[in-house]
Structures are given as C-alpha cells and as structure tokens.
Design a protein around this motif. Structure first.
Motif, PDB file in Angstrom:
ATOM      1  N   SER A  60       0.832  -1.201   0.000  1.00  0.00           N
ATOM      2  CA  SER A  60       0.000   0.000   0.000  1.00  0.00           C
ATOM      3  C   SER A  60       0.867   1.251   0.000  1.00  0.00           C
ATOM      4  O   SER A  60       1.773   1.392   0.822  1.00  0.00           O
ATOM      5  CB  SER A  60      -0.916   0.009   1.235  1.00  0.00           C
ATOM      6  OG  SER A  60      -1.626   1.220   1.299  1.00  0.00           O
ATOM      7  N   HIS A  61       0.576   2.164  -0.974  1.00  0.00           N
ATOM      8  CA  HIS A  61       1.272   3.446  -1.036  1.00  0.00           C
ATOM      9  C   HIS A  61       0.423   4.566  -0.441  1.00  0.00           C
ATOM     10  O   HIS A  61       0.785   5.749  -0.538  1.00  0.00           O
ATOM     11  CB  HIS A  61       1.626   3.784  -2.486  1.00  0.00           C
ATOM     12  CG  HIS A  61       2.549   2.793  -3.125  1.00  0.00           C
ATOM     13  ND1 HIS A  61       3.881   2.680  -2.781  1.00  0.00           N
ATOM     14  CD2 HIS A  61       2.316   1.829  -4.072  1.00  0.00           C
ATOM     15  CE1 HIS A  61       4.445   1.719  -3.506  1.00  0.00           C
ATOM     16  NE2 HIS A  61       3.514   1.187  -4.283  1.00  0.00           N
ATOM     17  N   GLU A 115      -3.097   6.884  -0.203  1.00  0.00           N
ATOM     18  CA  GLU A 115      -4.023   7.480  -1.159  1.00  0.00           C
ATOM     19  C   GLU A 115      -3.281   8.335  -2.179  1.00  0.00           C
ATOM     20  O   GLU A 115      -2.165   8.806  -1.936  1.00  0.00           O
ATOM     21  CB  GLU A 115      -5.045   8.343  -0.421  1.00  0.00           C
ATOM     22  CG  GLU A 115      -5.936   7.560   0.540  1.00  0.00           C
ATOM     23  CD  GLU A 115      -6.946   8.461   1.228  1.00  0.00           C
ATOM     24  OE1 GLU A 115      -6.822   9.709   1.080  1.00  0.00           O
ATOM     25  OE2 GLU A 115      -7.831   7.933   1.900  1.00  0.00           O
ATOM     26  N   VAL A 116      -3.948   8.547  -3.323  1.00  0.00           N
ATOM     27  CA  VAL A 116      -3.411   9.461  -4.335  1.00  0.00           C
ATOM     28  C   VAL A 116      -3.547  10.879  -3.801  1.00  0.00           C
ATOM     29  O   VAL A 116      -4.615  11.307  -3.372  1.00  0.00           O
ATOM     30  CB  VAL A 116      -4.175   9.316  -5.670  1.00  0.00           C
ATOM     31  CG1 VAL A 116      -3.706  10.393  -6.660  1.00  0.00           C
ATOM     32  CG2 VAL A 116      -3.965   7.938  -6.260  1.00  0.00           C
ATOM     33  N   LYS A 117      -2.451  11.602  -3.801  1.00  0.00           N
ATOM     34  CA  LYS A 117      -2.462  12.972  -3.291  1.00  0.00           C
ATOM     35  C   LYS A 117      -2.442  14.020  -4.395  1.00  0.00           C
ATOM     36  O   LYS A 117      -2.898  15.154  -4.209  1.00  0.00           O
ATOM     37  CB  LYS A 117      -1.251  13.210  -2.378  1.00  0.00           C
ATOM     38  CG  LYS A 117      -1.177  12.280  -1.184  1.00  0.00           C
ATOM     39  CD  LYS A 117      -2.394  12.402  -0.286  1.00  0.00           C
ATOM     40  CE  LYS A 117      -2.489  13.751   0.392  1.00  0.00           C
ATOM     41  NZ  LYS A 117      -3.660  13.844   1.309  1.00  0.00           N
ATOM     42  N   TYR A 141       1.357   9.300  -4.990  1.00  0.00           N
ATOM     43  CA  TYR A 141       0.721   8.786  -3.768  1.00  0.00           C
ATOM     44  C   TYR A 141       1.331   9.432  -2.519  1.00  0.00           C
ATOM     45  O   TYR A 141       2.305  10.179  -2.588  1.00  0.00           O
ATOM     46  CB  TYR A 141       0.873   7.270  -3.716  1.00  0.00           C
ATOM     47  CG  TYR A 141      -0.020   6.544  -4.700  1.00  0.00           C
ATOM     48  CD1 TYR A 141      -1.194   5.926  -4.281  1.00  0.00           C
ATOM     49  CD2 TYR A 141       0.312   6.490  -6.059  1.00  0.00           C
ATOM     50  CE1 TYR A 141      -2.019   5.265  -5.182  1.00  0.00           C
ATOM     51  CE2 TYR A 141      -0.503   5.850  -6.968  1.00  0.00           C
ATOM     52  CZ  TYR A 141      -1.669   5.228  -6.524  1.00  0.00           C
ATOM     53  OH  TYR A 141      -2.484   4.582  -7.415  1.00  0.00           O
ATOM     54  N   GLU A 142       0.752   9.079  -1.388  1.00  0.00           N
ATOM     55  CA  GLU A 142       1.162   9.660  -0.103  1.00  0.00           C
ATOM     56  C   GLU A 142       2.640   9.415   0.196  1.00  0.00           C
ATOM     57  O   GLU A 142       3.321  10.275   0.756  1.00  0.00           O
ATOM     58  CB  GLU A 142       0.312   9.077   1.035  1.00  0.00           C
ATOM     59  CG  GLU A 142      -1.119   9.587   1.052  1.00  0.00           C
ATOM     60  CD  GLU A 142      -1.935   8.968   2.181  1.00  0.00           C
ATOM     61  OE1 GLU A 142      -2.688   9.702   2.831  1.00  0.00           O
ATOM     62  OE2 GLU A 142      -1.806   7.748   2.410  1.00  0.00           O
ATOM     63  N   TYR A 163       5.249   7.514  -4.145  1.00  0.00           N
ATOM     64  CA  TYR A 163       5.227   6.597  -5.286  1.00  0.00           C
ATOM     65  C   TYR A 163       4.500   7.237  -6.467  1.00  0.00           C
ATOM     66  O   TYR A 163       3.470   7.892  -6.301  1.00  0.00           O
ATOM     67  CB  TYR A 163       4.537   5.298  -4.883  1.00  0.00           C
ATOM     68  CG  TYR A 163       4.352   4.324  -6.031  1.00  0.00           C
ATOM     69  CD1 TYR A 163       5.413   3.585  -6.539  1.00  0.00           C
ATOM     70  CD2 TYR A 163       3.089   4.164  -6.611  1.00  0.00           C
ATOM     71  CE1 TYR A 163       5.236   2.703  -7.593  1.00  0.00           C
ATOM     72  CE2 TYR A 163       2.902   3.282  -7.666  1.00  0.00           C
ATOM     73  CZ  TYR A 163       3.988   2.557  -8.162  1.00  0.00           C
ATOM     74  OH  TYR A 163       3.804   1.694  -9.203  1.00  0.00           O
ATOM     75  N   GLU A 175       2.613   6.587 -10.039  1.00  0.00           N
ATOM     76  CA  GLU A 175       1.977   5.658 -10.988  1.00  0.00           C
ATOM     77  C   GLU A 175       1.845   6.397 -12.320  1.00  0.00           C
ATOM     78  O   GLU A 175       1.207   7.447 -12.398  1.00  0.00           O
ATOM     79  CB  GLU A 175       0.595   5.238 -10.481  1.00  0.00           C
ATOM     80  CG  GLU A 175      -0.084   4.221 -11.385  1.00  0.00           C
ATOM     81  CD  GLU A 175      -1.466   3.823 -10.881  1.00  0.00           C
ATOM     82  OE1 GLU A 175      -2.119   2.993 -11.555  1.00  0.00           O
ATOM     83  OE2 GLU A 175      -1.906   4.352  -9.832  1.00  0.00           O
ATOM     84  N   LYS A 183      -9.137   8.101  -8.969  1.00  0.00           N
ATOM     85  CA  LYS A 183      -9.177   7.670  -7.568  1.00  0.00           C
ATOM     86  C   LYS A 183      -9.533   8.821  -6.617  1.00  0.00           C
ATOM     87  O   LYS A 183      -8.914   9.026  -5.584  1.00  0.00           O
ATOM     88  CB  LYS A 183      -7.841   7.038  -7.160  1.00  0.00           C
ATOM     89  CG  LYS A 183      -7.571   5.710  -7.855  1.00  0.00           C
ATOM     90  CD  LYS A 183      -6.335   5.024  -7.302  1.00  0.00           C
ATOM     91  CE  LYS A 183      -6.130   3.657  -7.965  1.00  0.00           C
ATOM     92  NZ  LYS A 183      -4.930   2.960  -7.437  1.00  0.00           N
TER      93      LYS A 183
END
Length: 351
Positions: free
Chosen positions: A31-32, A34-36, A66-67, A70, A72, A98
């Motif tokens: 788990s990364h 949530e998308v920020k 991500y938080e 990371y 994507e 997302k």
C-alpha cells in the motif's frame, strides 16, 4: 528414534517450502496510501474548440503521486465533464482518478470566431489594390472587434491586402464629446482614455509621438453608441464653415465634421465614413440620415451598410455565423461579409 525425528524435520521443511517458496501463487499487496496529486505529463493534442464540440482527451498523459511519493505513470483517468459541449470563451476540463481531480482550461470559440476564420489563417489576396497603403481607423467596439476576440475588418484588410492598419478604438465610446461610462473590456479598462470620445482620442493621438506623418485614408465609425433617445445629433454646417473651432463636438454631426476637418488639415487624406449593418433601432436610422450631407460638403465616401438592402440580404444561417449579436460581427462576419465591402469602397476612393 532418530528416524522419527528426521521424518518430523523433513515434514516441517516441506511445509515452509510450500508456504514461502516459488510454488506460492498468492501475492503480497504493498500500500502506497491514497493518491495525493495528479501531474499532467503531456497535454491534449487538440487545444482549441468551436462552440458545440466535445472535448477530445487524445494525447493526455497523467501520472498519479501517492502519499509515500510513489508515482503511478499514465493512469486511466476519466473526464468528468466530457459530455458537456463547449461554450464560447474558455471551458474548464476536469480529469479525475481515484477521487483526485486535475482541471485546466481549453479555448473554445463561438462558431463564427473559430480558428479557421482568424486573421492568422486568412490568406493574402492574389490581387491587392490596397497593398502598401496606410489606413487610420477611429471608432469604438465595432471597429475594435469586441465580439471577435479583437479582430475586425481593419485587421483583415491589413492581412488580405498587404496594407498597414492603425486601429484606434475603445469599446463603449461615442463620437460626441460628452461624459460617458467607462468600459469593463479587459483590453481598455485600465486605459487613461477609457470612456473618452472619438474627438478626445483623436486629438490625443495627433498630439502624441505615436502620430504618423502620412495616412492614405481615415476610416471613421458612425457609432451606435451615439444612437440614444432624446439626443440632438446636430446638423451639418454651411459649406463655408471649415475651421475646426467652429464645430459643436458635443453633438454627433459636429464631432464628425471636426474629425474630418482635422484629418484633412493634418494629413490631407480622404475619409471613409461607415455605418453598421442593419439592426432594428429607433434612433440609429436618424443618425444615419443626419450624416448624409457630409458627403457633399466634405467630399467623403459614405459606406452606408445600414440601408444597403443587397448587403443585408443574407440567410438566417449566415447571420447566425456572422453576428455575435445584433451590432457586433464575429470573425467570420468581418472576414467574409464586411471586409470585402470596405476593400471595394477604399479601392474606389483611392483611384
């Protein structure tokens, strides 16, 4: 006893191998958070639209951060308002992935103001009777191109003919030199001349370092802003009255006489006075009539588009394309309807 312990040991080893070895088909999910943030790596291929078209996301590459930092890459975003047709100025596009949104604006034109009708995309004429000529345009919103993104017949003449156009126009102003409200037009709202009459601005130009020494013709707008109820437009003075100090510039006709006389005094150039195309109004026709005696007194050319039935005989479809409202043309209206009439009048006047 030793054989029994060995058997237990082998069984334990086999169990560990089955659970942790390469034969395990399960995967551990990392788990990364949530998308920020969404980051646009590449924008849309198509960046300008015409009213009624729908947004095309082709070419967009969007990454998600991500938080934990990371990234994507090239995520499968959705266009939230992709089924909404474009408007007439700018349209806000909203992409989502997302639960996070990324928005930006694209340019969207009124149909008659589409890129295909722009000055940039207008070709020079093969035959250019006005090539090399310099024209001075004095007016308000119609001369400026207030509803055509600042492009008017003055700009199309310059491009098509290989001429030079000096365009001095501020929306909302009148010929008559009286107090008038300022315009909120972004092009002029901060100008010290905002709200000033044609007379005031013409004198201001002639007194400036910007003034050119020669023009081949002055093109003067018969302003629709002068068409007001209860206004005395004035009358053309007798033929012997030629001194610029003799004209009542607080009346429309006096203002026109002053500008014509001043242009002849400074540049000794011909003058083309033009009216709007026809639109229903109780007072503008009175101003159109009041200007007619200027032709005989001053020897000017009067492009009276208001009363030209053949000129105004266009289809409803053409009118929808050519006019933003009853007074202001679009780029298509200027380029394909008005500009040829001006070119003909100017060419005939300068023969």
């Amino acid at each position: 006893m030793k054989k029994h312990l060995l058997a237990i040991s082998l069984l334990t080893f086999a169990s560990i191998t089955t659970a942790c070895g390469t034969g395990d088909k399960t995967s551990q999910v990392v788990s990364h958070g949530e998308v920020k943030q969404l980051v646009m790596i590449n924008g849309p291929t198509k960046r300008e639209y015409v009213q009624g078209e729908f947004f095309d996301p082709t070419g967009i590459v969007l990454d998600a951060i991500y938080e934990d930092g990371y990234r994507e890459e090239n995520v499968a975003f959705e266009v939230m308002n992709g089924d909404t047709p474009m408007g007439t100025t700018k349209t806000l596009i909203i992409l989502t992935y997302k639960g996070v949104e990324y928005d930006f604006e694209v340019v969207s034109h009124e149909k008659g103001n589409g890129p295909m009708y722009s000055v940039q995309n207008t070709k020079e004429l093969d035959v250019q009777p006005l090539k090399g000529k310099t024209f001075f345009f004095l007016g308000s919103s119609v001369t400026y191109g207030a509803s055509s993104e600042g492009e008017s017949f003055a700009d199309f003449i310059a491009k098509r003919q290989g001429a030079t156009s000096i365009k001095k126009a501020i929306s909302g102003t009148s010929l008559m030199d009286v107090d008038q409200p300022k315009t909120n037009d972004a092009e002029f709202k901060d100008s010290p001349l905002n709200g000033k009459s044609y007379v005031y601005r013409f004198d201001d130009y002639l007194a400036s370092d910007e003034k050119v020494e020669h023009v081949d013709a002055l093109v003067l707008q018969l302003s629709t802003n002068d068409a007001k109820a209860g206004v005395d437009y004035g009358e053309v003075t007798p033929d012997f009255v030629r001194d610029t100090n003799s004209f009542d510039v607080k009346k429309s006709v006096g203002a026109m006489e002053y500008i014509i006389a001043k242009a002849k005094e400074v540049w000794n150039c011909p003058v083309l006075l033009y009216s709007n195309a026809y639109y229903f109004n109780n007072y503008y026709p009175l101003l159109v009539d009041a200007a007619k005696p200027l032709v005989d007194k001053w020897g000017i050319t009067y492009l009276n588009m208001y009363e030209d039935e053949e000129f105004n005989n266009i289809t409803d479809e053409q009118k929808s394309l050519y006019m933003h409202d009853r007074i202001h043309p679009t780029k298509a209206g200027y380029r394909d309807w008005w500009t040829p009439a001006f070119e003909t009048s100017l060419a005939d006047m300068l023969k």
